[in-house]
Motif scaffolding. Structure first.
Motif, PDB file in Angstrom:
ATOM      1  N   GLN A 106       0.828  -1.200   0.000  1.00 60.17           N
ATOM      2  CA  GLN A 106       0.000   0.000   0.000  1.00 60.17           C
ATOM      3  C   GLN A 106       0.860   1.246   0.000  1.00 60.17           C
ATOM      4  O   GLN A 106       0.622   2.179  -0.721  1.00 60.17           O
ATOM      5  CB  GLN A 106      -0.909  -0.009   1.243  1.00 60.17           C
ATOM      6  N   SER A 107       1.879   1.299   0.830  1.00 62.90           N
ATOM      7  CA  SER A 107       2.688   2.495   0.986  1.00 62.90           C
ATOM      8  C   SER A 107       3.794   2.199   1.967  1.00 62.90           C
ATOM      9  O   SER A 107       3.664   1.312   2.789  1.00 62.90           O
ATOM     10  CB  SER A 107       1.801   3.627   1.501  1.00 62.90           C
TER      11      SER A 107
ATOM     12  N   GLY B 215       2.932  -3.375   3.927  1.00 61.14           N
ATOM     13  CA  GLY B 215       4.163  -2.695   3.534  1.00 61.14           C
ATOM     14  C   GLY B 215       4.868  -2.194   4.779  1.00 61.14           C
ATOM     15  O   GLY B 215       4.293  -2.142   5.863  1.00 61.14           O
ATOM     16  N   ALA B 216       6.139  -1.850   4.631  1.00 60.10           N
ATOM     17  CA  ALA B 216       6.903  -1.364   5.773  1.00 60.10           C
ATOM     18  C   ALA B 216       8.007  -0.444   5.299  1.00 60.10           C
ATOM     19  O   ALA B 216       8.609  -0.645   4.248  1.00 60.10           O
ATOM     20  CB  ALA B 216       7.494  -2.534   6.564  1.00 60.10           C
TER      21      ALA B 216
ATOM     22  N   LYS C 294       4.690   1.200   9.280  1.00 61.21           N
ATOM     23  CA  LYS C 294       4.163  -0.092   8.842  1.00 61.21           C
ATOM     24  C   LYS C 294       2.761   0.141   8.295  1.00 61.21           C
ATOM     25  O   LYS C 294       2.014   0.992   8.792  1.00 61.21           O
ATOM     26  CB  LYS C 294       4.110  -1.091   9.999  1.00 61.21           C
ATOM     27  N   ILE C 295       2.409  -0.633   7.268  1.00 59.99           N
ATOM     28  CA  ILE C 295       1.067  -0.548   6.686  1.00 59.99           C
ATOM     29  C   ILE C 295       0.344  -1.854   6.975  1.00 59.99           C
ATOM     30  O   ILE C 295       0.864  -2.932   6.677  1.00 59.99           O
ATOM     31  CB  ILE C 295       1.104  -0.343   5.165  1.00 59.99           C
TER      32      ILE C 295
ATOM     33  N   LYS D   8      -1.686   3.200   8.182  1.00 63.03           N
ATOM     34  CA  LYS D   8      -0.250   3.477   8.175  1.00 63.03           C
ATOM     35  C   LYS D   8       0.144   3.918   9.572  1.00 63.03           C
ATOM     36  O   LYS D   8      -0.233   4.989  10.036  1.00 63.03           O
ATOM     37  CB  LYS D   8       0.073   4.565   7.147  1.00 63.03           C
ATOM     38  N   LEU D   9       0.906   3.067  10.266  1.00 64.45           N
ATOM     39  CA  LEU D   9       1.314   3.339  11.633  1.00 64.45           C
ATOM     40  C   LEU D   9       2.731   3.899  11.654  1.00 64.45           C
ATOM     41  O   LEU D   9       3.663   3.278  11.131  1.00 64.45           O
ATOM     42  CB  LEU D   9       1.267   2.057  12.477  1.00 64.45           C
TER      43      LEU D   9
END
Length: 525
Positions: A5-6, A52-53, A58-59, A80-81
């Motif tokens: 995702q990102s 994702g990361a 992290k996503i 998205k953290l």
């Protein structure tokens, strides 16, 4: 990054969420809806696996626990953290500020700004159709369609002085797994806003930070002095890559091998197997000399992608005209609710209609474009003026993508109960009833930061708090809320009065003498 995702890379300057640094009208209804959801971080079921990361992010895929699945939305989101280090709070604020200003069919949507497990988080639209690399190979027409959508997003961003700085194939995702899904530009971790120079329209201070992926990085980024045209270079690289089955024009196993080739900027076309138009597009977007490179605003008019815009669209669909008519006569609170719902819709079959009407490719339908599209709709000039004003709920002199989609939601008839529940919960601060304060929190910002403020609008702003205070005990519960969505219903007058006081100069001018008098009395109470 594949179908992630990102990932979020460091980049950009410091921004606050609601700051309007460039003196441009912000889509404040969207900004307020985003900001109002801060309290829902603990209401998500979050998957264990990462989508994702990045170094500091992290996503993860998530689902709102109380969410009712609808035909138009599964309720799944991407979160998205950011890590808990306050040193990265600027990156978080910059990305949140930029995404909250974007409302375009080919840019990932920001739904909420929240905290999850004590970590600053962005709740984003889930794009689960994979990256454009996952569907290789492409025909030239297919590649052209993808590039046009990305170019449209870039043109829109540059119009807001936003530069993405990391447009690579892995950051271009399909919204859904459907074969005709649109693509979305994601990962705004490297994005930034240009610092404009006062009294010099179009002038900006050069960027210097080296950020983004090297494979799509423009030569001037490596030199440390650049502007928004770096995104145009990246689009040219993406186009070349998609046309050549995923093979990038510059090859190198190491940074030391790759950087000199990018700086030289030579791309070989000896084995070119595609049209001359496609070749011309790649050449003109990947010019080493920035002055000779196409600007984002002109890329969309290049024949290679402009030809794809030929459409069978000739007249507006009957159901669309009908839905817009219902929207025009709807109470303002209902229009706000429809806008809140539209923000959550993953994809709309009317996206291409919006793009066809918006011939200027700005992401904002002008009055002239709207009147041209609706001239055969059967509405009078005054009805179209009224409809245009009703659609422009942000009072920013144009119709955004979300505003347009909001008016299409009733094309299939009255909304289903689960959609109404969702809309109600998006506006209500407590989930039990809607108050005047709930409405004010969403719409009041639309009266600020406008270049065309009039005496009437200034009065509205000063009186808004008094108006709210007067009606502080009024509560609209869910059953009353649903009645607004029954076609032909017109009631709940006090809520109607509150929101209708946010008229701009043009709206006020079109009122007759009696209506103007009533309007001024309302805001002076």
């Amino acid at each position: 990054m594949g179908n992630k995702q990102s990932t979020g890379k460091k980049g950009g300057s410091k921004h606050k969420i609601n700051k309007n640094d460039n003196d441009q009208p912000s889509e404040s209804l969207q900004n307020n809806l985003v900001a109002l959801d801060k309290h829902r971080g603990d209401e998500y079921n979050i998957s264990v696996e990462d989508l994702g990361a990045g170094k500091e992010t992290k996503i993860k895929k998530a689902h709102l626990k109380k969410y009712c699945k609808t035909a138009k939305n599964s309720g799944d989101v991407a979160i998205k953290l950011f890590d808990g280090n306050t040193a990265h709070s600027n990156d978080f604020q910059t990305e949140a500020a930029i995404l909250s200003k974007c409302d375009h069919p080919n840019i990932v949507k920001l739904f909420e700004i929240t905290t999850v497990d004590s970590r600053m988080s962005l709740v984003l639209e889930l794009c689960d159709g994979g990256s454009v690399l996952d569907r290789l190979p492409y025909t030239e027409d297919e590649a052209s369609k993808i590039v046009r959508q990305v170019a449209s997003a870039i043109s829109y961003m540059h119009g807001k002085n936003i530069v993405h700085r990391d447009i690579e194939c892995s950051n271009i995702l399909y919204s859904t797994s459907h074969e005709k899904s649109e693509v979305k530009l994601v990962d705004f971790g490297s994005a930034t806003e240009l610092e404009t120079i006062p009294n010099h329209p179009g002038a900006f201070k050069f960027l210097k930070e080296k950020t983004g992926s090297l494979s799509v990085m423009a030569p001037e980024v490596l030199r440390g002095k650049y502007g928004p045209k770096v995104d145009v270079w990246s689009v040219g690289i993406v186009a070349h890559t998609l046309l050549n089955n995923g093979k990038a024009p510059f090859k190198g196993k190491t940074k030391q091998e790759l950087e000199p080739k990018i700086l030289q900027g030579y791309i070989s076309y000896n084995d070119w197997e595609h049209s001359e138009l496609a070749k011309d597009f790649c050449q003109n977007t990947c010019m080493v000399n920035v002055a000779h490179r196409l600007a984002a605003s002109t890329v969309l008019f290049h024949s290679w992608i402009a030809s794809e815009r030929k459409s069978t669209f000739k007249v507006l669909p009957v159901e669309l005209v009908t839905s817009f008519s219902f929207y025009r006569t709807a109470l303002p609170l209902k229009r706000i609710a429809l806008n809140a719902l539209a923000r959550k819709i993953k994809s709309s079959k009317y996206r291409e209609t919006f793009e066809h009407i918006n011939k200027s490719h700005t992401g904002l339908i002008t009055n002239e474009e709207f009147m041209e599209a609706f001239k055969h709709s059967g509405n009078s000039k005054s009805e179209l003026d009224d409809l245009y004003d009703s659609l422009d709920i942000n009072v920013n002199g144009g119709i955004t993508y979300t505003e347009f989609i909001a008016a299409t939601l009733e094309t299939g008839g009255e909304l289903e109960d689960d959609q109404l529940h969702e809309a109600f919960n998006l506006i209500s601060s407590n989930g039990r009833y809607i108050t005047q304060k709930d409405v004010e929190d969403i719409v009041s910002e639309s009266l600020k930061d406008r270049d065309n403020m009039t005496v009437v609008q200034d009065k509205v702003e000063r009186q808004m708090s008094r108006f709210t205070k007067k009606h502080k005990k009024q509560k609209i519960r869910y059953l009353d809320f649903t009645k607004m969505f029954e076609h032909g219903f017109k009631d709940l007058r006090s809520i109607d009065t509150l929101v209708e006081t946010s008229l701009n100069a043009e709206q006020f001018k079109r009122l007759n003498a009696e209506e103007q008098s009533a309007h001024l009395m309302a805001i002076n109470e």
